[in-house]
Design a protein around this motif. Structure first.
Motif, PDB file in Angstrom:
ATOM      1  N   TYR A   1       0.896  -1.114   0.158  1.00  0.00           N
ATOM      2  CA  TYR A   1      -0.173   0.028  -0.028  1.00  0.00           C
ATOM      3  C   TYR A   1       0.710   1.413  -0.216  1.00  0.00           C
ATOM      4  O   TYR A   1       1.837   1.439   0.653  1.00  0.00           O
ATOM      5  CB  TYR A   1      -0.858   0.136   1.223  1.00  0.00           C
ATOM      6  N   THR A   2       0.277   2.335  -0.606  1.00  0.00           N
ATOM      7  CA  THR A   2       0.885   3.671  -0.655  1.00  0.00           C
ATOM      8  C   THR A   2       0.522   4.263   0.887  1.00  0.00           C
ATOM      9  O   THR A   2      -0.827   4.113   0.977  1.00  0.00           O
ATOM     10  CB  THR A   2       0.538   4.586  -1.744  1.00  0.00           C
ATOM     11  N   LEU A   3       1.435   4.652   1.470  1.00  0.00           N
ATOM     12  CA  LEU A   3       1.016   5.326   2.832  1.00  0.00           C
ATOM     13  C   LEU A   3       1.809   6.501   3.084  1.00  0.00           C
ATOM     14  O   LEU A   3       2.831   6.650   2.825  1.00  0.00           O
ATOM     15  CB  LEU A   3       1.244   4.511   4.092  1.00  0.00           C
ATOM     16  N   LEU A   4       1.016   7.893   2.873  1.00  0.00           N
ATOM     17  CA  LEU A   4       1.457   8.954   3.218  1.00  0.00           C
ATOM     18  C   LEU A   4       1.349   9.554   4.431  1.00  0.00           C
ATOM     19  O   LEU A   4       0.100   9.446   5.201  1.00  0.00           O
ATOM     20  CB  LEU A   4       0.632   9.935   2.281  1.00  0.00           C
ATOM     21  N   LEU A   5       2.365  10.158   5.098  1.00  0.00           N
ATOM     22  CA  LEU A   5       2.256  10.983   6.258  1.00  0.00           C
ATOM     23  C   LEU A   5       2.072  12.417   6.042  1.00  0.00           C
ATOM     24  O   LEU A   5       3.095  12.825   5.290  1.00  0.00           O
ATOM     25  CB  LEU A   5       3.708  10.591   7.193  1.00  0.00           C
ATOM     26  N   THR A   6       1.043  12.891   6.475  1.00  0.00           N
ATOM     27  CA  THR A   6       0.841  14.310   6.099  1.00  0.00           C
ATOM     28  C   THR A   6       0.568  15.156   7.434  1.00  0.00           C
ATOM     29  O   THR A   6       0.221  14.648   8.501  1.00  0.00           O
ATOM     30  CB  THR A   6      -0.550  14.576   5.407  1.00  0.00           C
ATOM     31  N   SER A   7       0.540  16.350   7.085  1.00  0.00           N
ATOM     32  CA  SER A   7       0.257  17.566   8.037  1.00  0.00           C
ATOM     33  C   SER A   7      -0.517  18.472   7.324  1.00  0.00           C
ATOM     34  O   SER A   7       0.171  19.082   6.648  1.00  0.00           O
ATOM     35  CB  SER A   7       1.403  17.933   8.951  1.00  0.00           C
ATOM     36  N   VAL A   8      -1.527  19.180   7.690  1.00  0.00           N
ATOM     37  CA  VAL A   8      -2.295  20.355   7.192  1.00  0.00           C
ATOM     38  C   VAL A   8      -1.371  21.532   7.847  1.00  0.00           C
ATOM     39  O   VAL A   8      -1.271  22.471   7.143  1.00  0.00           O
ATOM     40  CB  VAL A   8      -3.969  20.328   7.409  1.00  0.00           C
ATOM     41  N   VAL A   9      -1.275  21.515   9.210  1.00  0.00           N
ATOM     42  CA  VAL A   9      -0.809  22.630   9.851  1.00  0.00           C
ATOM     43  C   VAL A   9       0.689  22.810   9.410  1.00  0.00           C
ATOM     44  O   VAL A   9       1.017  23.947   9.456  1.00  0.00           O
ATOM     45  CB  VAL A   9      -0.619  21.964  11.393  1.00  0.00           C
ATOM     46  N   SER A  10       1.625  21.935   9.384  1.00  0.00           N
ATOM     47  CA  SER A  10       2.841  22.043   8.757  1.00  0.00           C
ATOM     48  C   SER A  10       2.993  21.816   7.341  1.00  0.00           C
ATOM     49  O   SER A  10       4.244  22.021   6.828  1.00  0.00           O
ATOM     50  CB  SER A  10       3.895  21.194   9.513  1.00  0.00           C
ATOM     51  N   ASP A  11       2.063  21.681   6.570  1.00  0.00           N
ATOM     52  CA  ASP A  11       2.056  21.579   5.201  1.00  0.00           C
ATOM     53  C   ASP A  11       3.020  20.509   4.586  1.00  0.00           C
ATOM     54  O   ASP A  11       3.624  20.902   3.894  1.00  0.00           O
ATOM     55  CB  ASP A  11       2.321  22.609   4.405  1.00  0.00           C
ATOM     56  N   ILE A  12       2.641  19.227   4.938  1.00  0.00           N
ATOM     57  CA  ILE A  12       3.413  18.140   4.621  1.00  0.00           C
ATOM     58  C   ILE A  12       2.825  17.191   3.947  1.00  0.00           C
ATOM     59  O   ILE A  12       1.747  16.857   4.160  1.00  0.00           O
ATOM     60  CB  ILE A  12       4.057  17.364   5.786  1.00  0.00           C
ATOM     61  N   ASN A  13       3.354  16.891   2.524  1.00  0.00           N
ATOM     62  CA  ASN A  13       2.798  15.932   1.624  1.00  0.00           C
ATOM     63  C   ASN A  13       1.176  16.030   1.220  1.00  0.00           C
ATOM     64  O   ASN A  13       0.804  15.351   0.513  1.00  0.00           O
ATOM     65  CB  ASN A  13       2.954  14.393   2.282  1.00  0.00           C
ATOM     66  N   ILE A  14       0.873  17.248   1.507  1.00  0.00           N
ATOM     67  CA  ILE A  14      -0.479  17.695   0.925  1.00  0.00           C
ATOM     68  C   ILE A  14      -0.445  17.641  -0.665  1.00  0.00           C
ATOM     69  O   ILE A  14      -1.433  17.097  -1.346  1.00  0.00           O
ATOM     70  CB  ILE A  14      -1.101  19.138   1.618  1.00  0.00           C
ATOM     71  N   ASP A  15       0.578  18.185  -1.075  1.00  0.00           N
ATOM     72  CA  ASP A  15       0.649  18.396  -2.508  1.00  0.00           C
ATOM     73  C   ASP A  15       0.627  17.081  -3.037  1.00  0.00           C
ATOM     74  O   ASP A  15       0.453  16.793  -4.241  1.00  0.00           O
ATOM     75  CB  ASP A  15       1.851  19.149  -2.726  1.00  0.00           C
ATOM     76  N   GLU A  16       1.348  16.263  -2.583  1.00  0.00           N
ATOM     77  CA  GLU A  16       1.575  14.698  -2.780  1.00  0.00           C
ATOM     78  C   GLU A  16       0.244  14.235  -2.983  1.00  0.00           C
ATOM     79  O   GLU A  16      -0.190  13.394  -4.070  1.00  0.00           O
ATOM     80  CB  GLU A  16       2.381  13.834  -1.774  1.00  0.00           C
ATOM     81  N   ILE A  17      -0.669  14.354  -2.112  1.00  0.00           N
ATOM     82  CA  ILE A  17      -2.098  13.853  -2.232  1.00  0.00           C
ATOM     83  C   ILE A  17      -2.660  14.532  -3.796  1.00  0.00           C
ATOM     84  O   ILE A  17      -3.374  14.009  -4.368  1.00  0.00           O
ATOM     85  CB  ILE A  17      -2.948  14.155  -1.178  1.00  0.00           C
ATOM     86  N   LYS A  18      -2.592  15.781  -3.534  1.00  0.00           N
ATOM     87  CA  LYS A  18      -3.238  16.506  -4.893  1.00  0.00           C
ATOM     88  C   LYS A  18      -2.730  16.046  -6.147  1.00  0.00           C
ATOM     89  O   LYS A  18      -3.526  15.756  -7.041  1.00  0.00           O
ATOM     90  CB  LYS A  18      -2.626  18.140  -4.815  1.00  0.00           C
ATOM     91  N   SER A  19      -1.354  15.741  -6.038  1.00  0.00           N
ATOM     92  CA  SER A  19      -0.918  15.195  -7.750  1.00  0.00           C
ATOM     93  C   SER A  19      -1.697  13.797  -7.931  1.00  0.00           C
ATOM     94  O   SER A  19      -1.369  13.299  -8.837  1.00  0.00           O
ATOM     95  CB  SER A  19       0.448  14.925  -7.288  1.00  0.00           C
ATOM     96  N   MET A  20      -2.099  13.181  -6.960  1.00  0.00           N
ATOM     97  CA  MET A  20      -2.756  11.752  -6.999  1.00  0.00           C
ATOM     98  C   MET A  20      -4.273  11.669  -7.628  1.00  0.00           C
ATOM     99  O   MET A  20      -4.719  10.762  -7.677  1.00  0.00           O
ATOM    100  CB  MET A  20      -2.611  10.703  -5.855  1.00  0.00           C
TER     101      MET A  20
END
Ligand code: GDP
Ligand code: ZN
Length: 301
Positions: A145-164
């Motif tokens: 599985y692809t698993l992303l660790l994200t944070s809205v507060v620290s803006d981590i990997n949100i763009d990664e989700i968007k690109s998917m």
């Protein structure tokens, strides 16, 4: 954004009747769900009547909560969450609510039983005070599985989700409070979804009319936002099918001594073998047993 017209529709009586004959039960969210393609006629006042619903390519559902109005002779019926979906983002969080791998596995079983591609998100990584999220990431990555660790507060990997998202119909699913709306707002500020408003039930336990919505982002890209839920129980899963939905079990399960093996206690069980050799993780195996138990309970209906 493409043109988006909202037409309030009712469902033609004939269609309801056909549906009830087919399913032998009545539960209104089943008629038409978010993502369905429907044929409809206009009424004079601009509202519509749905004549037919096209066959679903796939759909994802759960057991309706055991509350008044959602059960029929005590049975928990199927609640369709969305239809004709390409991808499911299963959103969890480090804290508030705490990450619970058994809850995640229930969502995964649902996604697998609908043959949907699942992407796991552990959000609020800014609140992590140890590396357990990274360890969960490793565990699920090893399964495939692809698993992303994200944070809205620290803006981590949100763009990664968007690109998917591009070119897909993506469902955002998970317990209430994990940050689904926050993630969607961060990616698409124009959405202005309400944050922290999580009440599928009123304090009296009555089902309110919160439903999923499909939001068009461009001609080919849609997201489905689901209302907050506390838990899910996958619907309509048979005991013998469950091992297929724990995808890393499959290769071993095929080789068990008995083809009816439930991988619980039977001699010659290759799943238990794999567990002992640490080819299957104890965490996932425990989840499997937990879900297996709930399926057995439900056989009493
Ligand atoms: P939803 O029910 O899944 O849609 O969750 P919401 O988006 O409404 O968020 C629930 C709460 O979590 C709100 O108070 C958000 O501000 C908070 N939240 C969302 N994302 C994050 C994050 O990445 N880090 C932290 N610390 N809080 C977050
Ligand atoms: Zn077995």
């Amino acid at each position: 954004m493409e043109s988006e017209e909202i037409i309030r529709c009712s469902i033609r009586g004939k269609l309801k009747k056909e549906f009830n004959l087919k399913k032998d039960k009545l539960f209104d969210t089943d008629f038409a769900s978010v993502g369905d393609v429907v044929n409809y006629d206009f009424n004079k006042d601009g509202t519509g009547v749905i004549n037919s619903i096209e066959e679903r390519r796939n759909y994802i559902s759960r057991k309706a909560p055991r509350i008044k109005g959602a059960s029929y002779r005590g049975e928990r019926l199927e609640q369709v969450i969305a239809a004709n979906i390409d991808k499911v983002f299963i959103v969890t969080s480090v804290n508030e609510p705490n990450f619970n791998n058994k809850t995640l596995d229930r969502f995964l079983v649902s996604a697998e039983s609908s043959s949907l591609e699942a992407v796991i998100v552990i959000n609020k990584i800014d609140l992590a005070d140890d590396d357990s999220s990274q360890q969960w990431q490793k565990l699920y990555n090893n399964i495939g599985y692809t698993l992303l660790l994200t944070s809205v507060v620290s803006d981590i990997n949100i763009d990664e989700i968007k690109s998917m998202l591009s070119g897909n119909k993506s469902l955002f699913w998970g317990q209430s409070g994990v940050g689904k709306s926050s993630i969607l707002n961060k990616m698409f500020p124009d959405l202005k979804l309400k944050i922290g408003e999580v009440s599928q039930y009123t304090s009296k336990g009555i089902h309110t009319t919160v439903t999923s919505r499909m939001i068009p982002l461009d001609k080919n890209t849609f997201i489905v936002d689901t209302p907050g839920i506390r838990e899910i129980d996958p619907y309509g899963i048979k005991k013998e099918d469950l091992p297929h939905y724990f995808i890393e079990f499959e290769d071993f399960a095929d080789q068990c001594k008995f083809n009816t093996c439930s991988h619980h206690h039977e001699p010659g069980c290759k799943v238990i073998d794999a567990l002992e050799k640490e080819l299957i993780s104890k965490e996932r195996y425990d989840s499997y047993l937990r879900i297996l138990e709930t399926i057995e309970d439900d056989l009493n209906f």
